[in-house]
Design an enzyme around this catalytic site. Sequence first.
Site, mmCIF file in Angstrom:
data_model
loop_
_atom_site.group_PDB
_atom_site.id
_atom_site.type_symbol
_atom_site.label_atom_id
_atom_site.label_comp_id
_atom_site.label_asym_id
_atom_site.label_seq_id
_atom_site.Cartn_x
_atom_site.Cartn_y
_atom_site.Cartn_z
ATOM 1 N N ASP A 610 32.290 7.519 22.760
ATOM 2 C CA ASP A 610 33.164 8.537 22.473
ATOM 3 C C ASP A 610 32.596 9.913 22.650
ATOM 4 O O ASP A 610 31.379 9.814 23.145
ATOM 5 C CB ASP A 610 33.561 8.535 20.888
ATOM 6 C CG ASP A 610 34.639 9.844 20.639
ATOM 7 O OD1 ASP A 610 35.572 10.271 21.420
ATOM 8 O OD2 ASP A 610 34.430 10.241 19.552
ATOM 9 N N THR A 923 37.349 9.555 25.680
ATOM 10 C CA THR A 923 37.613 10.553 24.687
ATOM 11 C C THR A 923 39.005 11.049 24.561
ATOM 12 O O THR A 923 39.768 11.091 25.728
ATOM 13 C CB THR A 923 36.665 11.925 25.197
ATOM 14 O OG1 THR A 923 36.967 12.870 24.088
ATOM 15 C CG2 THR A 923 37.005 12.350 26.385
ATOM 16 N N ARG A 1028 41.674 12.368 27.108
ATOM 17 C CA ARG A 1028 43.051 12.296 26.496
ATOM 18 C C ARG A 1028 43.839 10.788 26.220
ATOM 19 O O ARG A 1028 44.811 10.481 26.551
ATOM 20 C CB ARG A 1028 44.199 13.089 27.490
ATOM 21 C CG ARG A 1028 43.760 14.447 27.892
ATOM 22 C CD ARG A 1028 43.805 15.421 26.638
ATOM 23 N NE ARG A 1028 45.132 15.526 26.039
ATOM 24 C CZ ARG A 1028 45.404 15.934 24.942
ATOM 25 N NH1 ARG A 1028 44.422 16.086 24.271
ATOM 26 N NH2 ARG A 1028 46.657 16.022 24.610
ATOM 27 N N ASN A 1057 39.140 6.797 15.192
ATOM 28 C CA ASN A 1057 39.742 6.764 16.411
ATOM 29 C C ASN A 1057 39.094 5.805 17.539
ATOM 30 O O ASN A 1057 39.619 5.235 18.494
ATOM 31 C CB ASN A 1057 40.275 7.962 17.182
ATOM 32 C CG ASN A 1057 38.911 8.744 17.523
ATOM 33 O OD1 ASN A 1057 38.001 8.660 16.599
ATOM 34 N ND2 ASN A 1057 38.675 9.390 18.499
#
EC number: 7.6.2.1
Length: 1518
Positions: A610, A923, A1028, A1057
């Site tokens: 990430d 990411t 995205r 996430n």
Amino acid sequence: MAIQPYTEDSEVTNPVKRIRWATHRAKGPKADSKRQSLKERLHRRIGSGGEKKRDSLGKEAGPTDAESSEADSEEQDPGRRVYFNIPLPPSERDEDGHPTAHYARNKIRTAKYTPLSFIPKNLWFQFHNIANVYFLFIIILGVFSIFGASNPALNAVPLIVILSVTAIKDAIEDWRRTVLDNELNNAPVHRLVEFNNVNTAEDTVSMWRKFKKANSRAIVWVWRQWKDRKAPKGKEGTEGESRPSIDTRRASVLSYYGHGDEDVQMTPVPSPLPGQSPPADAVNLGGQMHVREGDQARVSGSDTKTPTEQKFWGSVIDPFKTTPDKARFKKDAWKNVQVGDFVRLYNDEEIPADVVVLSTSSEDGACYVETKNLDGETNLKVRNALHCTRDVKHARHCERADFIIESEGPHSNLYSYNAVIRWKQHNAKDPNATPYDMAEPITINNLLLRGSQLRNTEWVLGVVAFTGEETKIMINSGITPSKRAKITKDLNWNVVYNFIILFFMCLVSGIVLGVFWAKDDTSHALFEFGSYGNGKPSLDGVIAFWAGVILFQNLVPISLYITLEIIRTLQAVFIYSDVLMYYEKIDYPCTPKSWNISDDVGQIEYIFSDKTGTLTQNVMEFKKCTVNGVPYGEAYTEAQAGMQRRQGINVEEESARAHEQIARDRVRMIEDIRRMHDNPYLKDEDLTFVAPDYISDLAGDSGHEQRMACERFMVALAVCHTVITERTPGDPPKIEFKAQSPDEAALVATARDVGFTLVGREDDRLVVNVLGEERRYQVLNTLEFNSTRKRMSAIIRMPDGKIVLFCKGADSMIYSRLIQGQQRELRATTGEHLEMFAREGLRTLCIAEREISEEEYQEWNKDYDIAANAVSGREEKLEEVSDRIENQLWLLGGTAIEDRLQDGVPDAISLLGRAGIKLWVLTGDKVETAINIGFSCNLLNNDMDLLVLKVDDQSLATAEAMLDEKLAIFGMTGSQQELDAAQHDHEPPPPTHAIIIDGDTLKLVLDDSIKRKFLLLCKQCRSVLCCRVSPSQKAAVVNMVKTGLDCLTLSIGDGANDVAMIQEAHVGVGIAGLEGRAAVMSSDYAIGQFRFLTRLVLVHGRWSYRRLAETIANFFYKNIVWTFSLFWYQIYTNFDSQYIFDYSYIVMFNLAFTSLPVILMGVLDQDVDDKVSLAVPQLYRRGIERKEWTQPKFWMYMVDGIYQSAIAFFMVYLLFSPATFNTANGLGLDELKRMGIFVATIAVFVANFYVLFNTYRWDWLMVLIVVISTLLIWAWTGIYTSFSSSVQFYKAASEVYGSLVFWAVLLVASIICLLPRFTAKSLQKIYFPLDVDIIREQVKLGKFDYLKEIDSYTPPPPKKGASVSSTESPSKYKVANAQAGDDDIRPIYPPSVAPTATTHNPRSQNGSNSTDYTFRRSIEGIPSHRISLDRPRPSYDRARMSMDRVRPSFEASNDFTSAAMLARMESSQSRSSVPPATPQTGHTMSRLRNAFRRPTVTREEAPELDNKPPSPPRRVPT
């Protein structure tokens, strides 16, 4: 005007303490202006429409992104209808009258086991291990005496121990998960009780659930009783430390009457402003004012402007409905929340389920949430209450609200939600009027997702739409996987091979014995009294087969599995104890959570990371700006250091020099600020924008024009935003800014630092303190940022009454909206500055303005209000109206912000790259930001061609054509044969290409039909950035790589996430940051900072893999030596399964004689130490290529074991065959058990010293353990045979060890056994050395002694023999047919890291001939105070001087906005009749470049320009 003194009267500019009212959270002092800003936050931004899609500077997808950011293609739930105070209609019931809809419980469980299921489920998992099944079978066989097992109970002990130890380890791991689950499930929330939730009222609890719950309660009760028994007296009744959210729960007026805080009516009342008296219906209880609950809890302020035609939204409340008025909000546990429940949430609370917002404490229905657990971002998002429910504020209102929510089914897309609320609208004035149907759409902007946290909002009232496993965060999380190491999986095959060998050994035993018993001419016919098979040879053969299985059972080493468990556990302890991976800031060591995959960490080929919070700190700092063509700001960024490092510059010296210069400038700037205006809001330590020359220009040192430009620029930053002010009391008060984007907060904070302080809001006015003078700017409209617009604007009525639009956004967006033909020189200069800022790794924005006439604004505002109030097509209408006003802009300048990387990230990524590991960044951030960070952290570099994958039409055919085009670059077609070849190719690709892809395109290329092509394309690129992307897409990418390329993967992240990809990868690493521990809970390893990953992987991972590979091979070897020694003896016993060893040897061999050396090898062995491992990361590549544990190695050790077993047995056999050996008292040594001592001692001695041969690190502990383990056989034999209970073995030790022949055969046999291995290793290390052999030799030669003096976390590699030139050949960068020094046709430095890459206009040519560069003023006419030449700008010079060479092909990259492209970009969006200015010819660009490429000079050394104008720079002839 001097700044106003701090007084309690000032409502806006000074903080006030919030008065504690009835149900307000009693938490610290808060400023009333904070609350006021909450009320006015969205004023006139979207008219009276409250559901506008808000985009937090690209962190949330726009409409297009939202619909397509889902990687999964599973069928979605058809939808649901949730009823509130309306009975379920017959259509919602089945034929038996039961509700058809059943919803998931809100109780979640990430643990794998329950108290009831642990034993059967854990045994089920453990018996997936083929060796455990095998030994269970052996134990069952041993029960039958016919097969010759001497002690069946003793045979079962090893398996029971292994199962028990493994079960205890699994229980401890799962207990931790259970504790965290219980914490979450029992977290408090205020839920409406005494209310009939028709959706779940008829749900019943099954008998099975009741039974499970009873078991769980019983076990918990027993556990607590046991703990209470052990607890010291005086502590009974104390509970563990409760959560802060419980301790700080709001008190209620009802608590004064004995109800406590359990039954709370939850009356929402506004905080009074200073000087206000309490409302008329307030009562005084206990010295505090409390407000009675009336029909209307709050009346909106009359000062808020509304459109002339206010849309009627209706209300779901039935004013004529009679209710029992029993409902109240009561504190309850999360696990009891159900679909259809009303819940009330308070500031800083976490959202327990997916909740539709009905009303908030803010009059405009806005609330703010932080979604770091969902998308990793800490910036605030705006969510809005539905218009028709904003009157639902009390428990009584909830009873009167009749409505239905028609919702789509649960799905994993975090950025999309579609539903509608329907109700009967009543006429409050006419009870007899017929109610009519009304509806309002519900979008993601009206939904609070589970896992997010409420911020800067007093309270929110909502209804639950999804619970538990159906919430978006849980759908994205996936199930907790049960991970097994790759070696463990491969081990099953080796065990199968041993089974096959065992089968043939037993088959030989059965056949030979059967044939032997079939003969009648041998001695057995005379001396044996029959057989187990009653004289039937076939039956005797079958019995002999199974007896052989028991005899040779050690061939399949069950003790290997318990040994591996011990080794991995101890490895986990050492990893946990590594102080170099301890993060002192949060007191967190590297914490292994899964102990059984440490060897996988040593074979990682792909790392998926990430970005926000993992690579970066998510801390934005304003560093530089350009105003009116003048660059300001001093900074030395990670990207700039990396750029200079690649050019051969000594970065350490340059960094020290730069930081020393910046520190001096910082002191000078603060002095200048205080001298010009003693800014009370400036905290010296918070200053990030170091530019003393800016303060000088703001004071007028460079003339009136530049002073006005600097002031206007800062005013734009202070008013063009959507920031919330938060004031901390003090004198002066401290002002902090809360924004949807940390970029915005950084811009406003910088304006504050230089004297343009946003103090607060008064209604629709921004109060800004400008250099001590308080000014009010009325916000007429705010046109917000989203990923499509890439800009945001604020229309402001200035203090002088003029209307000005301020716009900030991506440079391409702003440049295309500038006035045509104007500011040509300024545009060129600003473009070059922005390009240089971007190359330094800074995020850039352009700032522009436009003055609007009153008439034009009024006309436009009517259209805007109509668009803002539209229900359908609202986004498109607002976009069209906004686009009309955002043109004819006048450029002011640009900003540059640094997203600070975590410490050591660039070095860590570089180190991992040198180790052959490929790093992909996945990411949820926007493309531009990810690219910018890619360059900052060494993931991307100047020599890479960026392949941007973007499909605009969302067509699979287009995506496939794009992939074919990119694959053609590498001469590939994307065939299955190419993929098969790629699976065996572990070489890192050359650093020539990188891929950037967004979530929409990623969804297409992950389609099964073209996934292979995408994977092969990525395999050819050094770096891949996926932007995205949703959490499930992250997991899909990880799955694609790990299954498609058959390699080991590691995922690292810090937020919820990232949980899906952490669980999907072979190894999941969570970063325990300051922002939550969601990722840590689901990870296999938890660390405090990204840089610790290098040590975890390159040191501990490599060590673990190499140790375990060697341990397993040696374990198979020693068991082969032992088992085949038994086998060779069977040749002389007709394979009747007779033991040559005493049975105690059989038990002790793996338990004591040979266990410790191999365990110690697996725990402590090191080929090179940790510093050398990091200094030479290339050593890791053997793990990527999986060369430490291979099938040839397995068979080599097996053959070696068979050879040594033959030597061990036959040396003894050949000794006794021709002769006999007697003791002094005449007893012979040629007896079965005494021969066994000879063979067993040789086998143990050889096995242990063989392990020592294969150990790299011979320290005192290793040698001591080998010697002690070997001597144990002497000790055991001596002690055991001293007792008559040893029967036939009695006195065997003294007899055998007293014989010289024993010591002679031990010496000779051992040498013969070990000689081949010694010879092979010597030849290999001398003539065929591995990398590690060469490095070990260099360590001995002292080439790594320099590491002893180095304390840096990432040690440098050893110095090469020849020095590397610090400069590269200029010919490498020369353009065809150009002179080396020709500035005019040398390509401009590539826009590699421009953070606003949004355009895709191919550029065929770059240089002065195509840019129309002109200097802002003629160089010949520069006045004496023009600062571009007479002021030192070290930071600018560093960046400018670095832009001197480039790979020309990079200029063709069409993904970035460079200065050259910006300069010639037409103002395509501006609607102006002004003809474009005549392009200036000549070579002014080279003059500009030469003018700025000057040595750094001090102010004292500045040239005197007053008397003599400078001559134009000489142009180098071509």
